[in-house]
Design a protein around this motif. Structure first.
Motif, mmCIF file in Angstrom:
data_model
loop_
_atom_site.group_PDB
_atom_site.id
_atom_site.type_symbol
_atom_site.label_atom_id
_atom_site.label_comp_id
_atom_site.label_asym_id
_atom_site.label_seq_id
_atom_site.Cartn_x
_atom_site.Cartn_y
_atom_site.Cartn_z
ATOM 1 N N GLY A 130 47.831 35.762 13.397
ATOM 2 C CA GLY A 130 46.379 35.525 13.416
ATOM 3 C C GLY A 130 46.002 34.149 13.933
ATOM 4 N N LYS A 167 52.597 35.532 3.675
ATOM 5 C CA LYS A 167 52.077 36.725 3.006
ATOM 6 C C LYS A 167 53.052 37.891 2.956
ATOM 7 N N ASN A 215 39.787 36.589 12.355
ATOM 8 C CA ASN A 215 41.057 36.095 11.814
ATOM 9 C C ASN A 215 40.824 35.051 10.731
ATOM 10 N N ASN A 272 41.718 35.425 6.749
ATOM 11 C CA ASN A 272 42.605 34.477 6.069
ATOM 12 C C ASN A 272 41.935 33.902 4.827
HETATM 13 MG MG LIG Z 1 45.751 35.916 9.240
#
Ligand SMILES: [Mg+2]
Ligand SMILES: Nc1ncnc2c1ncn2[C@@H]1O[C@H](COP(=O)(O)OP(=O)(O)OP(=O)(O)O)[C@@H](O)[C@H]1O
Length: 593
Positions: free
Chosen positions: A415, A407, A354, A358
């Motif tokens: 996440g 996003k 995760n 990111n």
């Molecule tokens: Mg993420």
């Protein structure tokens, strides 16, 4: 003064009383001026009056009575007495008007002081408790022995921290008192008992519970909102494609069937992907909501290995795909030789993945990811730094909120919250430092633990394949779609299948012929899956039972052994999941034979 009448030092208003008294002494010879010494008001030469004490001695000759007297100025003593009186009054007022419960106990736990607040909170008046053992009058959750032990500790001078005492008031209500005990001493400093001062926190506690509840509901609302949003997307894709496919199938015939087949395949692929995405969202929510740590499944994990595996898993993104687009990432690893931590390798891999994903999202034009591991006092630490976009403070603040994402709709925003949950379950912490435009640093710390006793191996991931065999399988599920889906999957792979719509019907079929395995749904009208499992084992103990559930149940080994269920199958399941279970059941059965 010598030779002058005694009345000289007595204010005039007392003369008559004095005179009368003296005359009585003279005439009767009996001294009755109120004792050998008595207090009176004296008169100074200046005319000022003062508190005085006079002590007499009398003697008689044959005809006369003599008496001598000593006069003392007792102003000082009077002042001290008054001050003492005043102080007592002060203390009494404080004890009585204080908004705290004050109870004093002697060394035998008998009540020697019980203030007004104590009366108000407990509903008992002091006459009912004074001189009695506190616990015998006012019921408490703490038993006598524990209470006596605690008061003993206090009197012996041990530091006993304030605690919550649950009492039952006279009217039968339970109240929570936050109380602190201290030594009670006499004027010589000897310990003579315990002084308990407490406040009634019942109301506050219930407020806190309500607030917590409200907070939970709000979180739940947020969660539900997020789930609804993601599921609508997934369902829209599935529904749209399915309808389209049906229309196409009706449309195409004869020579056009090949084309229809192609479209069918494409559509099915979209459906499969959408369903898998939906399942993934559910898995992450379940992961997020899972609180109980599965300590029994914990193993010693080399965090450096986890880093390497997570980098492997994400290689496609930071190397292959990126290079095709002409984007370059530098991965810097500074891994020290750190001791293993206790936990789940799969979960920790998820955290790292995760974080890396990111960071990659934050560096669309390429950049550097630095991963460091090191030991710091009693912790194993991991630091991940990227040279990406960074975050403004309002994003940093919400980064661990479930469903928070910057996003857009293609991201779930789960996440970091999932990662946070995993790290917390591992008793670790995560901190984030970031400024808008200047990259981000995450530091994760795990406590060092004694882990010699724990197995050093990661549990085996998959069961070994046995040669294909046919199994006799009974499916019990009230939902026709699921029942028929299972039947199709199993018959397609050569197994013999019977199906029942509820537990009762299933057990009837089971009694009539032999089966290797039973798949039963958990939530059914009439008989639950757990009950079905128990009954199955009564009829045929050798038959493996798999419980199908949409509740994301994870039983540990011990709980599984206690129940009659051999396998748990979480919905949505894949064809592979089902076949693996059948293989497992057959292998187990063979081992037992
Ligand atoms: Mg993420
Ligand atoms: N390394 C990072 N650099 C910049 N922003 C970050 C970084 N890590 C997280 N964020 C911010 O925190 C938000 C939440 O992250 P999180 O991983 O929870 O969700 P997501 O990445 O948006 O969605 P998902 O991980 O579910 O696909 C991101 O949308 C992003 O704004």
């Amino acid at each position: 003064m010598l030779g002058k009448p005694l009345t000289l030092i007595i204010p005039e208003r007392y003369h008559e009383y004095m005179q009368g008294g003296l005359e009585r002494v003279v005439s009767t010879g009996v001294f009755d001026l109120g004792g050998i010494s008595f207090e009176f008001t004296g008169l100074r030469k200046s005319g000022e009056e003062f508190p005085a004490e006079m002590s007499f001695a009398t003697w008689k000759s044959r005809h006369e009575v003599f008496f001598s007297c000593i006069v003392r100025d007792i102003s000082e003593r009077k002042r001290a007495d008054k001050a003492l009186q005043q102080e007592k009054e002060f203390t009494r007022t404080i004890i009585e008007t204080a908004d705290v419960i004050i109870i004093a106990l002697d060394l035998e736990d008998k009540v020697i002081l019980f203030n007004r607040k104590a009366e108000e909170v407990t509903g008992y008046c002091r006459d009912e408790v004074l001189g009695k053992e506190l616990l015998k009058t006012i019921p408490m959750r703490m038993d006598r022995e524990a209470f006596a032990k605690m008061t003993q500790e206090i009197t012996s001078g041990a530091a006993v921290s304030p605690y919550h005492q649950f009492i039952t008031t006279k009217s039968g209500e339970e109240k929570i008192i936050f109380t602190r005990g201290t030594q009670l001493k006499d004027t010589e400093g000897r310990v003579i008992g315990v002084l308990e001062t407490g406040v009634d926190v019942t109301e506050q506690r219930s407020m806190e519970t309500k607030l917590l509840q409200a907070e939970k509901l709000r979180d739940l609302g947020e969660l539900a909102g997020g789930v609804a949003h993601d599921f609508n997307n997934v369902l829209a894709a599935i529904l749209g494609r399915a309808q389209l496919l049906r229309m196409h199938l009706e449309e195409f015939a004869g020579s056009e069937r090949r084309k229809a087949y192609h479209e069918l395949k494409q559509g099915l692929e979209v459906i499969e992907r959408a369903a898998a995405d939906g399942a993934e969202t559910v898995r992450r929510i379940q992961e997020f909501a899972r609180i109980r740590p599965d300590d029994k499944d914990a193993v010693a994990v080399d965090i450096n290995k986890v880093v390497a595996q997570a980098l492997d898993l994400t290689r496609g993104r930071w190397k292959d795909e990126a290079e095709l687009k002409g984007i370059y990432f530098t991965i810097v690893k500074q891994l020290s030789d750190v001791p293993p931590i206790l936990g789940s390798p799969a979960e920790l891999r998820e955290v790292l993945t995760n974080l890396i994903n990111n960071s990659l999202d934050a560096m669309p034009g390429g950049g550097t990811i630095r991963v460091e591991t090191f030991k710091e006092h009693t912790h194993v630490c991991l630091r991940l730094t990227d040279t990406g976009s960074g975050m403004p403070p309002h994003v940093v603040e919400r980064i661990f909120d479930p469903f928070f994402t910057t996003k857009g709709p293609q991201s779930t925003g789960l996440g970091m919250s999932v990662s946070y949950g995993i790290i917390t379950r591992h008793q670790g912490t995560i901190t984030v430092e970031s400024k808008d435009g200047s990259g981000t640093v995450f530091v994760i710390r795990f406590p060092l633990k004694e882990i010699e006793k724990v197995s050093q191996e990661e549990p085996p991931q998959a069961v070994k394949k046995t040669e294909t065999e046919t199994a006799a399988i009974l499916i019990i599920d009230d939902e026709e779609d699921v029942r028929e889906l299972l039947r199709d999957i199993l018959t397609m792979h050569g197994h013999e299948v019977a199906a029942a719509r509820d537990g009762r019907q299933g057990l009837e079929i089971l009694a009539s012929r032999a089966f290797d395995m039973v798949f039963t749904d958990l939530g059914m009208p009439g008989m639950s899956g757990w009950e079905v499992a128990t009954e199955v084992k009564k009829i045929a103990p050798e038959v493996a039972v798999a419980l199908i559930t949409g509740w994301g149940i994870n039983l540990d080994k011990d709980d599984m052994e206690k129940s009659s269920v051999n396998h748990i199958l979480n919905k949505p399941f894949t064809v592979d999941d089902i076949l693996r279970l059948v293989r497992e059941a057959l292998t187990l059965k063979k081992m037992k034979e």
